[in-house]
Scaffold this active site. Structure first.
Site, short mmCIF file in Angstrom:
data_model
loop_
_atom_site.label_atom_id
_atom_site.label_comp_id
_atom_site.label_asym_id
_atom_site.label_seq_id
_atom_site.Cartn_x
_atom_site.Cartn_y
_atom_site.Cartn_z
N LYS A 1 -2.08 11.33 15.65
CA LYS A 1 -1.56 12.49 15.36
C LYS A 1 -2.67 13.50 15.41
O LYS A 1 -2.38 14.65 15.73
CB LYS A 1 -0.98 12.64 13.76
CG LYS A 1 0.40 11.86 13.77
CD LYS A 1 1.61 12.30 14.35
CE LYS A 1 1.96 13.70 13.73
NZ LYS A 1 3.24 14.41 14.61
N THR B 1 0.78 15.81 9.86
CA THR B 1 0.65 14.97 8.57
C THR B 1 -0.93 15.24 7.93
O THR B 1 -1.82 15.53 8.62
CB THR B 1 0.72 13.57 8.77
OG1 THR B 1 0.37 12.57 7.69
CG2 THR B 1 -0.02 13.32 10.10
N ASP B 2 -0.61 15.05 6.69
CA ASP B 2 -2.08 15.04 5.90
C ASP B 2 -3.04 13.85 6.38
O ASP B 2 -4.30 14.02 5.93
CB ASP B 2 -1.89 15.17 4.39
CG ASP B 2 -0.92 14.09 3.75
OD1 ASP B 2 -0.61 13.11 4.70
OD2 ASP B 2 -0.71 14.01 2.57
N GLU B 3 -2.33 13.05 6.81
CA GLU B 3 -3.02 11.65 7.17
C GLU B 3 -4.28 11.85 7.97
O GLU B 3 -5.20 11.08 8.10
CB GLU B 3 -2.24 10.59 7.57
CG GLU B 3 -1.02 10.28 6.52
CD GLU B 3 -0.37 9.07 6.63
OE1 GLU B 3 -0.87 8.24 7.26
OE2 GLU B 3 0.82 8.92 6.33
N TYR C 1 -2.06 5.42 13.77
CA TYR C 1 -1.09 6.50 13.61
C TYR C 1 -1.68 7.93 13.36
O TYR C 1 -1.67 8.84 14.18
CB TYR C 1 -0.17 6.32 12.35
CG TYR C 1 0.69 7.29 12.07
CD1 TYR C 1 1.57 8.18 12.70
CD2 TYR C 1 0.49 7.87 10.76
CE1 TYR C 1 2.33 9.28 12.20
CE2 TYR C 1 1.14 9.24 10.18
CZ TYR C 1 1.99 9.68 10.95
OH TYR C 1 2.59 10.59 10.81
P1 NAD Z 1 10.59 9.26 12.21
O1 NAD Z 1 10.01 8.18 12.75
O2 NAD Z 1 11.87 9.21 11.24
O3 NAD Z 1 11.57 9.93 13.59
C1 NAD Z 1 10.85 10.40 14.74
C2 NAD Z 1 11.84 10.80 15.92
O4 NAD Z 1 11.29 11.10 17.05
C3 NAD Z 1 12.81 9.61 16.03
O5 NAD Z 1 14.40 10.20 16.05
C4 NAD Z 1 12.57 9.04 17.39
O6 NAD Z 1 13.49 8.75 18.11
C5 NAD Z 1 11.92 10.38 18.23
N1 NAD Z 1 10.94 10.19 19.17
C6 NAD Z 1 10.09 9.09 19.12
N2 NAD Z 1 9.45 9.04 20.33
C7 NAD Z 1 9.99 10.07 21.07
C8 NAD Z 1 9.84 10.60 22.32
N3 NAD Z 1 8.56 10.06 23.14
N4 NAD Z 1 10.55 11.69 22.63
C9 NAD Z 1 11.43 12.17 22.08
N5 NAD Z 1 11.56 11.71 20.89
C10 NAD Z 1 10.90 10.75 20.33
O7 NAD Z 1 9.55 10.16 12.06
P2 NAD Z 1 9.63 11.23 10.71
O8 NAD Z 1 9.33 10.74 9.49
O9 NAD Z 1 10.87 12.14 10.94
O10 NAD Z 1 8.33 12.08 11.07
C11 NAD Z 1 8.76 13.43 12.03
C12 NAD Z 1 7.33 14.17 12.28
O11 NAD Z 1 6.74 14.40 10.93
C13 NAD Z 1 6.40 13.24 12.82
O12 NAD Z 1 5.71 14.23 13.87
C14 NAD Z 1 5.45 12.75 11.74
O13 NAD Z 1 4.13 12.62 12.48
C15 NAD Z 1 5.32 14.09 10.80
N6 NAD Z 1 5.36 13.87 9.20
C16 NAD Z 1 5.98 12.76 8.80
C17 NAD Z 1 5.84 12.45 7.42
C18 NAD Z 1 6.71 11.84 6.51
O14 NAD Z 1 6.32 11.43 5.38
N7 NAD Z 1 7.68 11.11 7.28
C19 NAD Z 1 4.88 13.60 6.74
C20 NAD Z 1 4.31 14.36 7.32
C21 NAD Z 1 4.37 14.65 8.72
P1 TYD Z 2 4.58 4.47 3.77
O1 TYD Z 2 5.95 4.89 3.23
O2 TYD Z 2 4.45 3.51 4.97
O3 TYD Z 2 3.87 6.12 4.13
P2 TYD Z 2 2.44 6.15 4.49
O4 TYD Z 2 1.84 4.83 4.82
O5 TYD Z 2 2.39 6.92 5.82
O6 TYD Z 2 1.54 6.91 3.53
O7 TYD Z 2 3.56 4.25 2.49
C1 TYD Z 2 3.44 4.75 1.44
C2 TYD Z 2 2.39 4.03 0.63
O8 TYD Z 2 3.04 2.80 0.15
C3 TYD Z 2 1.20 3.49 1.45
O9 TYD Z 2 0.13 3.58 0.37
C4 TYD Z 2 1.58 2.07 1.51
C5 TYD Z 2 2.59 1.55 0.38
N1 TYD Z 2 3.36 0.71 0.88
C6 TYD Z 2 3.46 -0.50 -0.18
O10 TYD Z 2 2.91 -0.58 -1.12
N2 TYD Z 2 4.46 -1.35 0.28
C7 TYD Z 2 5.24 -1.46 1.34
O11 TYD Z 2 6.10 -2.43 1.54
C8 TYD Z 2 5.01 -0.18 2.26
C9 TYD Z 2 6.01 0.05 3.35
C10 TYD Z 2 4.19 0.80 1.84
#
Ligand code: NAD
Ligand code: TYD
Length: 352
Positions: free
Chosen positions: A163, A133-135, A159
């Site tokens: 990561k 992630t960019d975070e 988080y």
């Molecule tokens: P998500 O929380 O929707 O899904 C995570 C999945 O991993 C779930 O299906 C969960 O059951 C599985 N999981 C959790 N712990 C596990 C374990 N110990 N063994 C096997 N499976 C396990 O997350 P997401 O949004 O799909 O993110 C997927 C990846 O992409 C993550 O690594 C996250 O850090 C990264 N990412 C997410 C975003 C975003 O905006 N959602 C952006 C950049 C990177």
């Molecule tokens: P989120 O979707 O949780 O992603 P991330 O924290 O990984 O960026 O949140 C996106 C942005 O929205 C973040 O700045 C937090 C904000 N946010 C709210 O303002 N209200 C909410 O209820 C949630 C879940 C997030």
């Protein structure tokens, strides 16, 4: 030729598996622990596909992962498995340490062992692709340049710190053991199958349910949004042509404030599913207590991926959000199914 894809029942993992089979017929083994965020319904359209095998399990279960590697002999492992929600990491970081750090470590150890048994050609063709992630880069000042791959790691939440730790382990396995790794650091994703604890799906769900649309603090925090299928195409491209040992930032140059994102969703819903009283969904917006340590701004510079690998996103924020709102309107049963007792408990804890 087979892939092992972890975290494949979550938001991005499921979209990736579906995208993979829309573009290839190379078999894939899915491994997912099915935490609250994992949902097999996301993969329902693959039922009966002989190229897809789902395995319920933990990336940290060494015996299981070793068995899968020995049996299916994948040419690549793509690691999506993680705990992914910042607010949950603030309320309870332990699962994040366990899966994102310890789990990734165990997975790397299993993969290192397997990779060591391969013949020379298979060994050099093998890839471990870690999805990050960019975070990990921390928070940007309002006028600072977007994150490049050279930006120092400054994670601010449990988080992002977990990561960052996993990214460092992946890097170390390349430098120390020569494991052929790739890492992608992507900005915020949105699209189908996004669990409704995250901003965009939460707002769509709450709007339709007549509930408040909670905006943390002043709503001027900035995120850089990418439609999930564009993230998937970037991952396919990095897997195909990325330079071993390198990291690639993935983003669509779509910086938006949270208030702008929520307002845009309200306007789209006003058109697509107007309230019965004829008023705007914007009236449901409420400013609530800010997230502790809330990062002010993320922005990704994706120049490297664009220039070196020729990747470009297909969606603008406007086209992607229109598709996303449409998907949630057409799949309200999916939202109801994931909105379990545990989910409601989370909403009560977080928003009251
Ligand atoms: P998500 O929380 O929707 O899904 C995570 C999945 O991993 C779930 O299906 C969960 O059951 C599985 N999981 C959790 N712990 C596990 C374990 N110990 N063994 C096997 N499976 C396990 O997350 P997401 O949004 O799909 O993110 C997927 C990846 O992409 C993550 O690594 C996250 O850090 C990264 N990412 C997410 C975003 C975003 O905006 N959602 C952006 C950049 C990177
Ligand atoms: P989120 O979707 O949780 O992603 P991330 O924290 O990984 O960026 O949140 C996106 C942005 O929205 C973040 O700045 C937090 C904000 N946010 C709210 O303002 N209200 C909410 O209820 C949630 C879940 C997030």
């Amino acid at each position: 030729m087979t892939l092992l894809i972890t975290g494949s029942a979550g938001f991005i993992g499921a979209n990736f598996v579906l995208d993979w089979f829309a573009n290839h017929d190379e078999p894939a083994i899915s491994l997912d622990k099915l935490t609250y965020a994992g949902n097999l319904q996301n993969l329902a359209s693959l039922e009966g596909n002989p190229h897809h095998t789902f395995v319920h399990g933990d990336i940290g279960d060494t015996a299981l992962v070793n068995r899968l590697l020995a049996e299916y002999r994948p040419r690549a492992v793509i690691n999506f498995a993680a705990e992914s929600h910042v607010d949950r990491s603030i309320r309870g970081p332990e699962d994040f340490i366990q899966t994102n750090i310890v789990g990734t470590f165990h997975l790397l150890e299993s993969v290192r062992g397997y990779w060591g048994t391969l013949g020379a050609a298979e060994k050099s063709g093998f890839r471990f692709l870690h999805i990050s992630t960019d975070e990990v880069y921390g928070s940007l000042a309002p006028t600072a340049s977007a994150f490049t791959e050279q930006h120092p790691y400054q994670p601010n939440s449990p988080y992002s710190a977990s990561k960052a730790a996993s990214d460092h382990l992946v890097r170390a396995y390349h430098h120390t053991y020569g494991l052929p790794v790739l890492t992608t650091n992507c900005s915020n994703n949105y699209g189908p199958f996004h669990f409704p604890e995250k901003l965009i799906p939460l707002v769509i769900r709450n709007a339709l349910a007549g509930e408040m649309l909670p905006i943390y603090g002043d709503g001027q925090q900035i995120r850089d949004w990418l439609y999930v299928r564009d993230h998937c195409s970037a991952i396919r491209r990095v897997l195909e042509a990325g330079q071993v040992g390198e990291t690639y930032n993935v983003g669509g140059w779509n910086e938006k404030s949270n208030l702008d994102v929520v307002s845009r969703i309200c306007d789209t819903l006003d058109q697509e599913a107007p309230r019965s009283d004829g008023r705007s969904y914007r009236e449901q917006i409420r400013f609530v207590k800010d997230r502790p340590g809330h990062d002010r701004r993320y922005a990704i510079d994706a120049t490297r991926l664009e220039r070196e690998l020729g990747w470009k996103p297909a969606e603008t924020f406007e086209s992607g959000i229109a598709k996303t709102v449409r998907w949630y309107l057409d799949n309200q049963d999916w939202v109801e199914n994931v909105a379990s007792g545990a989910y409601r408990e989370w909403l009560n804890k977080q928003y009251t």
